[in-house]
Every structure is written in C-alpha cells, then in structure tokens.
Design an enzyme around this catalytic site. Structure first.
Site, PDB file in Angstrom:
ATOM      1  N   HIS A 240       0.827  -1.100   0.152  1.00 53.63           N
ATOM      2  CA  HIS A 240      -0.203   0.026   0.020  1.00 53.63           C
ATOM      3  C   HIS A 240       0.767   1.331  -0.148  1.00 53.63           C
ATOM      4  O   HIS A 240       0.560   2.250  -0.670  1.00 53.63           O
ATOM      5  CB  HIS A 240      -1.140  -0.135   1.256  1.00 53.63           C
TER       6      HIS A 240
ATOM      7  N   GLU B  40       4.174 -14.099 -30.008  1.00 52.67           N
ATOM      8  CA  GLU B  40       5.405 -14.100 -29.215  1.00 52.67           C
ATOM      9  C   GLU B  40       6.466 -15.389 -29.372  1.00 52.67           C
ATOM     10  O   GLU B  40       7.232 -15.586 -28.725  1.00 52.67           O
ATOM     11  CB  GLU B  40       4.935 -14.083 -27.649  1.00 52.67           C
TER      12      GLU B  40
ATOM     13  N   ASP C  83       9.132 -12.635 -24.848  1.00 55.15           N
ATOM     14  CA  ASP C  83       9.178 -13.732 -25.180  1.00 55.15           C
ATOM     15  C   ASP C  83       9.565 -13.998 -26.754  1.00 55.15           C
ATOM     16  O   ASP C  83      10.483 -14.741 -26.841  1.00 55.15           O
ATOM     17  CB  ASP C  83       7.873 -14.544 -25.288  1.00 55.15           C
TER      18      ASP C  83
ATOM     19  N   CYS D  97       2.918  -5.259 -26.929  1.00 56.12           N
ATOM     20  CA  CYS D  97       2.658  -4.990 -25.784  1.00 56.12           C
ATOM     21  C   CYS D  97       3.674  -5.520 -24.969  1.00 56.12           C
ATOM     22  O   CYS D  97       3.700  -5.425 -23.323  1.00 56.12           O
ATOM     23  CB  CYS D  97       1.401  -5.789 -25.316  1.00 56.12           C
TER      24      CYS D  97
END
Lengths: 537, 86
Positions: free
Chosen positions: A187, A428, A452, A499
């Site tokens: 947190h 990938e 990857d 991504c």
C-alpha cells in the site's frame, strides 16, 4: 559514502538529508488507576480525536490519491468506533487498568483474531487494527503524530510505514521514502507512486541514528540509496533531479492530447495492467485503453482455481471503470516461471518451452471455459477483447474458436447478455511471426509480445544475467519479425499492436510508427513519455 | 424473535465496507441483532469487526436472529441489505 540497494517504486531522483523515522509505537505499561470514570472519559476523548483525524485523513486522501485508496480510512473509522472493540477496552478500564494498556490489549486481541483467519484479505486486516490502536495510544500518551521537525524536506528512512503514516505526512516535507521492509506492491509503495515520490522499499540499509541528518540520494532509476555521496555524485544527482522534475512537469501538459505524429499518423497508446487496482493509474496517466490485462493475478497465490463469479467480478470492475474504452484480457498465461500449486504442474527441464499458457488451456478445457464464460459475461459491461498467448499454429486458433462458440451458445441459452468481443492472439513465438500471414486470416488483431519473442528468437534466457551483455534488445531478427507481422496483419485488414517491454522503448518509437504499428501498450508510467516521443516524430 | 438464514453470494465475502455499512444500519434499531455461521457462536451485528471476524466467504450460510421491539422492521432491513450487497 555508503551505497545501498533496494526495490525502486518510482523512476525519479531525490536528494536531501535523511530523517530517521521510528513510529511512535511503544508498548504501553500496565498501570493501576484510581479514578475509573476519569479514565473512561480520557479514552472517549482520545477515540473522538482519533475519529476526527481519520475523517480528515479520508478527505485528504480523497483529494490527493482518489477514492479507492482513501476508503481505507473510512474503514478504519468504522473499526475504531466498533462496539465490540470499545466494550472490550472499557471493560478492562473498569477493572482498574489504564487506558493505554487497555487499548493495546484489545487491539492485540482483535489483530490476532484477524491474523488467524483463512482468508488473505482478512489476515491483512490485522495490520489495520494495530494501526487504529496505535493511533489511540499515541493520542493518549501525548506522542505527536507523524510530524517532521525539519524545515527542509527530507528523505524519510524507516523500518516500514503503515498506510496512514504514509498519507498523513506533510508532503511538502518529504522528498522520498526509503524503507527496510515492504514490497513494491504494498500500500505504501502504491501511495508513494501516486504522490510521485521516488521511493525505495526492501532496502538493505540499517536504521541507525547516526544517519539522521546525513546527505543522501535516492536513485529510483537504478534502485540505489546512497548515504553521504561524494561531491561528484551529489552534483550529478542534483542535476538529474532537476531534469527529472522538469520532464515530469512537461509531460503533464500532454494529458488530454492526442498520440499523433507531426505528419498526422495516429497510434493508440494503451496500458498493461496486472490487477483491478491498476486501472486508477491508467486513468490518471490518460491511457487510451488496456492493451494487456494479465489475468494471472486471479490464479496466483491462491489455494484453488478462481471461480467464474470471482473472475467475472474482476473483469466487470475493470470494464466499468474504463467506461467503454477497450480492455484486452489475455487468457491464463501460467506455467514457466509463474506457477500455482493446485495446477499440479510437473517440474520441467525447460519450462519456457514447456507446458504453459494456451497449451494448458487447450489440454484442460474446463479451466479455459470457466475463464471464457466469465469474460463473456463481463463483456456486457464495456468493450472487452480477448487475446490468447503462446500461439504457434492455425489449428490452435480453430480449437479455441470452437470452445468460444460453445461458451457463447451456453450463455445465450441461459439468456445472459454479452457484448461484441474482438478475438486476437499474441505473437510471441517465432513460429507465429513466420506464419502470421495465415494466422491473420483467423483473428481480428495481433499483439506482439516482444519479451518472449526476443527470448525465443535469440535463444537467450531473459533471466540469465550472464547473457545480458550478448542480449541485443534491438536485434535485427526481432525487428524483422515485427515488421513482417505488421505487414501480414495489415494485408488482412487487422490491427497490430506491441505489448512487450520494447513498446515503451522510445528509441524505437519512430521505427515502430514507420512500420505501421497501430497500438503500443505500456505500463501506465510510460504513457505520457511515449506520447511525447510520438508527437516529436 | 425473528430468524432467517442467508447464503453469502459476494465473491469477497463479508469484507470491510459492507460489514461497516451493515453495522451502521443495525445500530439504528432497538432490537438485539446477531449473526452466526453454521455451528458458530452468535456475534453482534452492530460490530464491524465481529462481522468481519465471522470469516463468511461466498457460499457460507449465515443465520440472523432479531429480537426486540422493532424486530419486524429490523429483520426486513437486514435481509434487504444482505440481498442487495452480499
């Protein structure tokens, strides 16, 4: 000069004097009191004062970090005013015990109760009970709240900080937090990030009084905390800090602007997220959508498979928060370095090339179907897309589509509402890139997973530090595969995104835009930096 | 006395926020209101910590007992709250 390393929670630089902070918590001593009524009165005053503090903390947090993070103080207030907890304290005082000790005893009792529970969420509440008890004890014993008696801002060095300690510190007095304990997802780390304070957790430093007042540097780029830096380093870091502050200010001006190049080419900049809470960061950073929602958080750290309902609630929460913007959910990518015991996966010689991701899903369709049902049910609440990881063949996609059709049929017969869902795959593996011409005919989008793809193309294990030197992240082979994938996708009129980590590498942004990449998905931290790079092309 | 059972449907179970809301709601009634898990002890529904302490996760059966002058209205309010939030 002492160099310490730790886990950085924000890429930034802080330079200032160290403030050794020890929480005011000390174990109260049991005392026999004479006037019970007076002690009860003292307790109720302290509770009322603690309640006021929590209320103002809540309001403060609401403004600075948003409702999601602020809620904890509202819950603290309710716990503080809990009948059972207060009755417990009052009963001890009635027996002639001093208020400080009574609060401590009751707090320990409730905290132990939560600590013994099965549920991880409930176990975490035991820290909350200690936090509120500590607050009341501090008031009772006159220990000042977390005020910093220094005129200049400081680098705060502590064992660990509770969320309420973090938030109630005067922000204008703090340059950075450095803690010995804590994780990057704690947190406190999340709060530090939302306050834009370059901070470090899990740092290998000792909390020594002699450090108090010494000059120090927090280098969030390299995860280093340097005590007593020599003059060269100090001057370098001061310059770097100026640069960082200026860049941060400049970037903020880009909120609300388009990701468009000078000659009018547009690129979508989306975000990668790993859980529901991350959405707040996406919205704050002005991300255009979610390009990769890793669903593993639902599976890891559990004792059993997550239920359809549990998954549905999480997907729905993200879709609703994103309010119509695209959310691409990647199906289960477990195996290799990410394991959960209940999957009962055998140890493997070569896990990166082993039983993982879509290979598990197609082999265990019941697990796969539960996830797909949850996603399709949630799709009624926003714009959901699904992408499948580790694809190497057209046959896999056909099998996936059969299962998807079954799921849709089931839901239709159950009269459950669904939205339109785009289906895509991760590129990938080198195999997928090489046959992307055929794969493009089967799906609606490609998302290139460069981490990857690089590891498999170069045959270099990303986790082997010895190979870092030979691992050329801009290797021509990888870039050629990306280009080929984009061209093959566009030939079939589907969009192509990236991504992986390379998406946030701004030295490649121009290359990607020139290739025609339609979307780049990055961690929320990099959205504005990437927008800047695109606008400069 | 009014008694009814309810099966928790929320994925997170009785977590902090609904427990707090329920405790606040219940505090407004004069009746004694308790909740218990199957085979467990009755705990006061006026206490957020006791409610959380039930450890009631999804699928848990909860027995609610309401006794007092406004038991009729209180039982209905609690039942409505559970259905809407948990």
């Amino acid at each position: 000069m002492i160099k310490c390393t730790g886990k950085s929670v924000l890429k930034g630089i802080a330079v200032g004097r160290i403030y050794v902070y020890r929480s005011g918590k000390f174990a109260p001593v049991k005392k026999q009191i004479e006037d019970v009524d007076k002690e009860q009165e003292r307790l109720m005053q302290a509770v009322a004062q603690a309640g006021e503090q929590l209320e103002s903390l809540y309001k403060n947090a609401l403004e600075t970090v948003g409702e999601e993070q602020a809620m904890i103080f509202d819950v603290h207030k309710m716990m503080l005013e809990d009948e059972g907890y207060l009755d417990e304290i009052k009963a001890l005082i009635a027996q002639g015990c001093n208020a400080e000790f009574a609060v401590q005893e009751a707090g320990d009792k409730y905290s132990a109760m939560f600590a013994a529970m099965d549920d991880e969420y409930m176990r975490a509440r035991s820290a909350d009970v200690l936090d509120i008890s500590g607050r009341v004890i501090d008031i009772l014993s006159g220990v000042g709240q977390t005020s910093i008696d220094s005129r200049e801002p400081v680098i705060l060095l502590a064992e660990d900080l509770t969320p309420s300690e973090t938030i109630q510190m005067d922000k204008s007095k703090i340059y950075a937090f450095v803690t010995v304990h804590g994780s990057a997802s704690s947190h406190t780390a999340i709060l530090a990030r939302s306050m834009n304070l370059p901070s470090m957790v899990n740092t290998d430093v000792e909390l020594l009084d002699k450090y108090h007042g010494k000059m120090a540097v927090v280098d969030g780029y390299n995860g280093e905390f340097i005590i007593d830096p020599d003059e060269d380093i100090l001057n370098d870091m001061l310059a770097n800090r100026e640069k960082w502050l200026k860049e941060t200010e400049e970037l903020k001006k880009l909120i609300g602007q388009e990701n468009v190049t000078r000659d009018g080419r547009r690129v979508n900049v989306y975000c990668n997220i790993g859980n529901v809470e991350d959405v707040d960061r996406v919205l704050k950073a002005d991300g255009g959508g979610i390009g990769l929602f890793r669903s593993e958080f639902l599976y890891l750290g559990k004792d059993d498979y997550p239920t359809e309902e549990e998954q549905f609630e999480s997907y729905k929460a993200v879709l609703q928060k994103m309010n119509g913007k695209k959310v691409i959910i990647r199906t289960l990518d477990i195996g290799a370095d990410k394991k959960a015991d209940y999957f009962k996966l055998d140890p493997e010689e070569n896990p990166a090339m082993g039983y993982r991701a879509i290979r598990i899903c197609l082999d265990r369709p019941e697990v796969f179907k539960t996830q797909l049902r949850a996603i399709y049910r949630a799709s009624a609440f926003g714009t959901a897309s699904i992408m499948f990881p580790m694809i190497i063949s057209v046959e896999e996609i056909r099998k996936i589509k059969e299962i998807v059709e079954e799921v849709k049929k089931e839901l239709t017969s159950e009269n459950i509402a669904m939205g339109e869902v785009e289906l895509g795959i991760m590129i990938e593996t080198p195999a997928a890139a090489v046959i992307s011409d055929e794969l493009a005919k089967e799906v609606e989008f490609f998302s290139i997973g460069t981490n990857d793809l690089t590891q498999y193309t170069l045959a270099i294990d990303r986790q082997n530090q010895k190979l870092e030197k030979v691992c050329d992240l801009h290797h021509k082979a990888v870039l050629k595969l990306i280009q080929m994938t984009v061209e093959n996708g566009h030939r079939e009129n589907i969009w192509v995104g990236i991504c992986g980590e390379l998406a946030s590498d701004t030295s490649l942004t121009k290359t990607f835009v020139d290739m025609g990449v339609d979307e780049l998905s990055v961690s929320p931290t990099y959205v504005l930096g990437l927008r800047k790079a695109i606008r400069e092309i | 006395m009014k008694t009814f059972t309810y099966t928790i449907n929320d994925a997170l179970g009785i977590h902090a926020r609904p427990a707090g809301q329920l405790a606040k709601l219940v505090a407004g009634f004069g009746s004694k209101i308790t909740m218990a898990k199957e085979g467990g002890a009755d705990v006061s529904a006026k206490s957020i910590m006791s409610l959380m302490g039930l450890g009631a996760t999804k699928g848990t059966n909860i027995t609610v007992k309401v006794e007092g002058p406004d038991e009729e209205a209180a039982a209905k309010a609690v039942e409505d709250f559970l259905k809407a939030n948990l």
